[in-house]
Write a protein that holds these residues in place. Sequence first.
Motif, PDB file in Angstrom:
ATOM      1  N   ARG A  91     -69.383 -15.918 -15.958  1.00 38.66           N
ATOM      2  CA  ARG A  91     -69.526 -14.850 -16.688  1.00 38.66           C
ATOM      3  C   ARG A  91     -70.922 -14.316 -16.376  1.00 38.66           C
ATOM      4  NH1 ARG A  91     -67.491 -14.500 -22.995  1.00 38.66           N
ATOM      5  NH2 ARG A  91     -65.607 -14.847 -22.069  1.00 38.66           N
ATOM      6  N   LEU A  92     -71.074 -12.865 -15.986  1.00 41.22           N
ATOM      7  CA  LEU A  92     -72.127 -12.002 -15.775  1.00 41.22           C
ATOM      8  C   LEU A  92     -72.315 -10.871 -16.540  1.00 41.22           C
ATOM      9  CD1 LEU A  92     -74.037 -11.361 -12.488  1.00 41.22           C
ATOM     10  CD2 LEU A  92     -73.266  -9.437 -13.787  1.00 41.22           C
ATOM     11  N   LEU A  93     -73.719 -10.942 -17.182  1.00 40.21           N
ATOM     12  CA  LEU A  93     -74.005  -9.618 -17.699  1.00 40.21           C
ATOM     13  C   LEU A  93     -75.098  -8.857 -16.911  1.00 40.21           C
ATOM     14  CD1 LEU A  93     -74.420  -7.912 -20.473  1.00 40.21           C
ATOM     15  CD2 LEU A  93     -76.097  -9.492 -21.153  1.00 40.21           C
ATOM     16  N   ASP A  94     -74.849  -7.789 -16.777  1.00 33.91           N
ATOM     17  CA  ASP A  94     -75.932  -6.464 -16.367  1.00 33.91           C
ATOM     18  C   ASP A  94     -76.475  -5.804 -17.583  1.00 33.91           C
ATOM     19  OD1 ASP A  94     -77.489  -4.864 -15.049  1.00 33.91           O
ATOM     20  OD2 ASP A  94     -75.850  -3.838 -13.863  1.00 33.91           O
ATOM     21  N   MET A  95     -77.722  -6.337 -17.750  1.00 35.12           N
ATOM     22  CA  MET A  95     -78.553  -5.769 -19.080  1.00 35.12           C
ATOM     23  C   MET A  95     -79.299  -4.587 -18.794  1.00 35.12           C
ATOM     24  SD  MET A  95     -78.630  -6.717 -22.286  1.00 35.12           S
ATOM     25  CE  MET A  95     -79.417  -4.916 -23.040  1.00 35.12           C
ATOM     26  N   GLY A  96     -78.704  -3.613 -19.541  1.00 30.87           N
ATOM     27  CA  GLY A  96     -79.687  -2.276 -19.287  1.00 30.87           C
ATOM     28  C   GLY A  96     -79.127  -1.796 -18.007  1.00 30.87           C
ATOM     29  N   CYS A  97     -77.633  -1.876 -17.817  1.00 32.85           N
ATOM     30  CA  CYS A  97     -76.794  -1.605 -16.841  1.00 32.85           C
ATOM     31  C   CYS A  97     -77.015  -0.052 -16.152  1.00 32.85           C
ATOM     32  CB  CYS A  97     -75.458  -2.077 -16.832  1.00 32.85           C
ATOM     33  SG  CYS A  97     -74.564  -1.017 -17.990  1.00 32.85           S
ATOM     34  N   CYS A  98     -77.247   0.912 -17.344  1.00 30.72           N
ATOM     35  CA  CYS A  98     -77.159   2.240 -16.974  1.00 30.72           C
ATOM     36  C   CYS A  98     -75.939   2.709 -16.255  1.00 30.72           C
ATOM     37  CB  CYS A  98     -78.282   2.825 -16.082  1.00 30.72           C
ATOM     38  SG  CYS A  98     -78.625   4.388 -15.817  1.00 30.72           S
ATOM     39  N   PHE A  99     -75.679   3.066 -15.239  1.00 28.97           N
ATOM     40  CA  PHE A  99     -74.400   3.491 -14.580  1.00 28.97           C
ATOM     41  C   PHE A  99     -73.277   2.294 -14.224  1.00 28.97           C
ATOM     42  CE2 PHE A  99     -76.140   7.828 -12.928  1.00 28.97           C
ATOM     43  CZ  PHE A  99     -76.376   8.126 -14.351  1.00 28.97           C
ATOM     44  N   GLY A 100     -74.364   1.205 -13.738  1.00 31.27           N
ATOM     45  CA  GLY A 100     -73.418  -0.012 -13.465  1.00 31.27           C
ATOM     46  C   GLY A 100     -73.114  -0.077 -12.196  1.00 31.27           C
ATOM     47  N   GLN A 101     -73.826   0.271 -11.507  1.00 32.78           N
ATOM     48  CA  GLN A 101     -73.774   0.363 -10.019  1.00 32.78           C
ATOM     49  C   GLN A 101     -73.619  -1.210  -9.607  1.00 32.78           C
ATOM     50  OE1 GLN A 101     -76.619   1.112 -11.150  1.00 32.78           O
ATOM     51  NE2 GLN A 101     -78.452   0.698 -10.016  1.00 32.78           N
ATOM     52  N   GLU A 102     -74.536  -2.026 -10.015  1.00 35.00           N
ATOM     53  CA  GLU A 102     -74.385  -3.460  -9.410  1.00 35.00           C
ATOM     54  C   GLU A 102     -73.077  -4.218  -9.853  1.00 35.00           C
ATOM     55  OE1 GLU A 102     -76.703  -4.692  -7.961  1.00 35.00           O
ATOM     56  OE2 GLU A 102     -78.691  -3.443  -8.409  1.00 35.00           O
ATOM     57  N   ILE A 103     -72.510  -3.682 -10.912  1.00 36.79           N
ATOM     58  CA  ILE A 103     -71.023  -4.186 -11.275  1.00 36.79           C
ATOM     59  C   ILE A 103     -70.233  -3.898 -10.441  1.00 36.79           C
ATOM     60  CG2 ILE A 103     -69.529  -3.966 -13.295  1.00 36.79           C
ATOM     61  CD1 ILE A 103     -71.822  -4.008 -15.217  1.00 36.79           C
ATOM     62  N   ARG A 104     -70.220  -2.501 -10.166  1.00 37.82           N
ATOM     63  CA  ARG A 104     -69.172  -2.019  -9.024  1.00 37.82           C
ATOM     64  C   ARG A 104     -69.368  -2.699  -7.729  1.00 37.82           C
ATOM     65  NH1 ARG A 104     -70.068   1.199 -13.584  1.00 37.82           N
ATOM     66  NH2 ARG A 104     -68.304   2.307 -14.146  1.00 37.82           N
ATOM     67  N   GLN A 105     -70.623  -3.382  -7.158  1.00 36.04           N
ATOM     68  CA  GLN A 105     -70.724  -3.634  -5.670  1.00 36.04           C
ATOM     69  C   GLN A 105     -70.002  -5.209  -6.057  1.00 36.04           C
ATOM     70  OE1 GLN A 105     -72.494  -2.354  -3.091  1.00 36.04           O
ATOM     71  NE2 GLN A 105     -71.183  -4.132  -2.455  1.00 36.04           N
ATOM     72  N   LEU A 106     -70.578  -5.749  -7.089  1.00 38.72           N
ATOM     73  CA  LEU A 106     -69.809  -7.025  -7.303  1.00 38.72           C
ATOM     74  C   LEU A 106     -68.200  -7.159  -7.188  1.00 38.72           C
ATOM     75  CD1 LEU A 106     -72.161  -8.268 -10.271  1.00 38.72           C
ATOM     76  CD2 LEU A 106     -71.709  -9.697  -8.239  1.00 38.72           C
ATOM     77  N   VAL A 107     -67.651  -6.010  -7.649  1.00 36.63           N
ATOM     78  CA  VAL A 107     -66.368  -6.011  -7.963  1.00 36.63           C
ATOM     79  C   VAL A 107     -65.847  -5.586  -6.460  1.00 36.63           C
ATOM     80  CG1 VAL A 107     -64.126  -4.948  -8.715  1.00 36.63           C
ATOM     81  CG2 VAL A 107     -66.175  -5.329 -10.293  1.00 36.63           C
ATOM     82  N   ALA A 108     -66.503  -4.790  -5.461  1.00 36.11           N
ATOM     83  CA  ALA A 108     -66.077  -4.344  -4.185  1.00 36.11           C
ATOM     84  C   ALA A 108     -66.297  -5.633  -3.385  1.00 36.11           C
ATOM     85  CB  ALA A 108     -67.187  -3.389  -3.977  1.00 36.11           C
ATOM     86  N   ASP A 109     -67.125  -6.569  -3.693  1.00 35.48           N
ATOM     87  CA  ASP A 109     -67.139  -7.908  -3.032  1.00 35.48           C
ATOM     88  C   ASP A 109     -66.529  -8.962  -3.363  1.00 35.48           C
ATOM     89  OD1 ASP A 109     -69.343  -6.722  -1.344  1.00 35.48           O
ATOM     90  OD2 ASP A 109     -70.853  -7.346  -2.561  1.00 35.48           O
ATOM     91  N   GLY A 110     -65.478  -8.511  -4.358  1.00 38.24           N
ATOM     92  CA  GLY A 110     -64.514  -9.623  -4.662  1.00 38.24           C
ATOM     93  C   GLY A 110     -64.759 -10.492  -6.008  1.00 38.24           C
ATOM     94  N   ALA A 111     -65.631 -10.111  -6.818  1.00 35.54           N
ATOM     95  CA  ALA A 111     -66.135 -10.808  -7.884  1.00 35.54           C
ATOM     96  C   ALA A 111     -64.950 -10.275  -9.115  1.00 35.54           C
ATOM     97  CB  ALA A 111     -67.276 -10.754  -8.670  1.00 35.54           C
ATOM     98  N   PRO A 112     -64.432 -11.187  -9.863  1.00 37.38           N
ATOM     99  CA  PRO A 112     -63.171 -10.609 -10.964  1.00 37.38           C
ATOM    100  C   PRO A 112     -63.942  -9.752 -11.776  1.00 37.38           C
ATOM    101  CG  PRO A 112     -63.551 -13.053 -10.871  1.00 37.38           C
ATOM    102  CD  PRO A 112     -64.460 -12.664  -9.802  1.00 37.38           C
ATOM    103  N   ALA A 113     -63.586  -8.491 -12.270  1.00 36.76           N
ATOM    104  CA  ALA A 113     -64.249  -7.580 -13.003  1.00 36.76           C
ATOM    105  C   ALA A 113     -64.111  -8.188 -14.434  1.00 36.76           C
ATOM    106  CB  ALA A 113     -63.674  -6.171 -13.129  1.00 36.76           C
ATOM    107  N   GLU A 114     -63.067  -9.093 -14.794  1.00 38.72           N
ATOM    108  CA  GLU A 114     -62.790  -9.579 -16.133  1.00 38.72           C
ATOM    109  C   GLU A 114     -63.736 -10.459 -16.380  1.00 38.72           C
ATOM    110  OE1 GLU A 114     -60.865 -10.039 -13.583  1.00 38.72           O
ATOM    111  OE2 GLU A 114     -59.062  -8.789 -14.071  1.00 38.72           O
TER     112      GLU A 114
END
Length: 277
Positions: A91-114
Amino acid sequence: MEKFELTRDKNVIWYDERPDETQLTPAARQLIEVYSKIPAAQVEKHVVSVQQEAWEVFPYPCIGQYRFLELSLKKFDEYPGIVRRLQRGERLLDMGCCFGQEIRQLVADGAPAENIYGCDLREEYIKLGYKLFCDRDTLKAKFITANILDDTSALADLKGNFDIIFTGSFFHLWDYEGQVKVSKVVADLLRPQSGSMILGRQVGAITATQLGTANVTSGKMDMFQHSDESFKAMWERISQETGVQYAVDTRLEIPPAGIQKFNSDNVRRIWFTVTRQ
Ligand SMILES: C[S@@+](CC[C@H](N)C(=O)[O-])C[C@H]1O[C@@H](n2cnc3c(N)ncnc32)[C@H](O)[C@@H]1O
């Protein structure tokens, strides 16, 4: 001591009317075209309209300079391993994620959003993230609105639950003692086992520097810019005070032009990994 005030006045050196190619990079453009499905010709207009809305929420230099398009996690050597760890259920946390661009990149690269969480003080930024990435109805990552220092928040309930925590331009929102305190809270969110890690980047310096008061998180900030040595020494202190050992790696780099504009020759970007032993 340097001093800078944050203001919604757009006539400041850290507000850019339009993103240049160092801000709207090919990687950011690709994410917005492919993930958000915004036609290429409309990407810039889309990004500028979200930036203008966000500036009214709170005028961070990173908003004025389109730093919310920056994809830093991908630049770490650990990135492919992180995607695999998330695929295995970590499980990963983006702390102080603001718009969350890193999260979208991870998902685009195949990481499970859940398995991905974002946390930010400002719910408006999380909502603007959905707008920027056009995924309010599809993204399964969980977002938490919380102050890291609020030990009664929904985030505090997740203590000990994260294998990996990314913090981009986050710890530097506090002075030295504030960073010690916030780092301990972030470390407590890690799963208490060897290999759990915090990684990120923020404003640093060749010689560690305490900046003057500015107007950032809640109207007041005393940014402490870490050098390699001071960052490692801070985690040494955290290890001693908490009884948990961490291996710390850091590197300094010349910061992007926008950051140089309102800082001194001493300023650098510090990239770090902090791994629980
Ligand atoms: C400078 S921005 C960095 C955004 C993003 N991580 C990046 O690197 O592009 C700092 C973020 O931390 C959030 N923040 C500030 N103080 C916070 C706090 N006390 N608790 C949680 N988030 C906070 C802000 O709302 C903002 O979105």
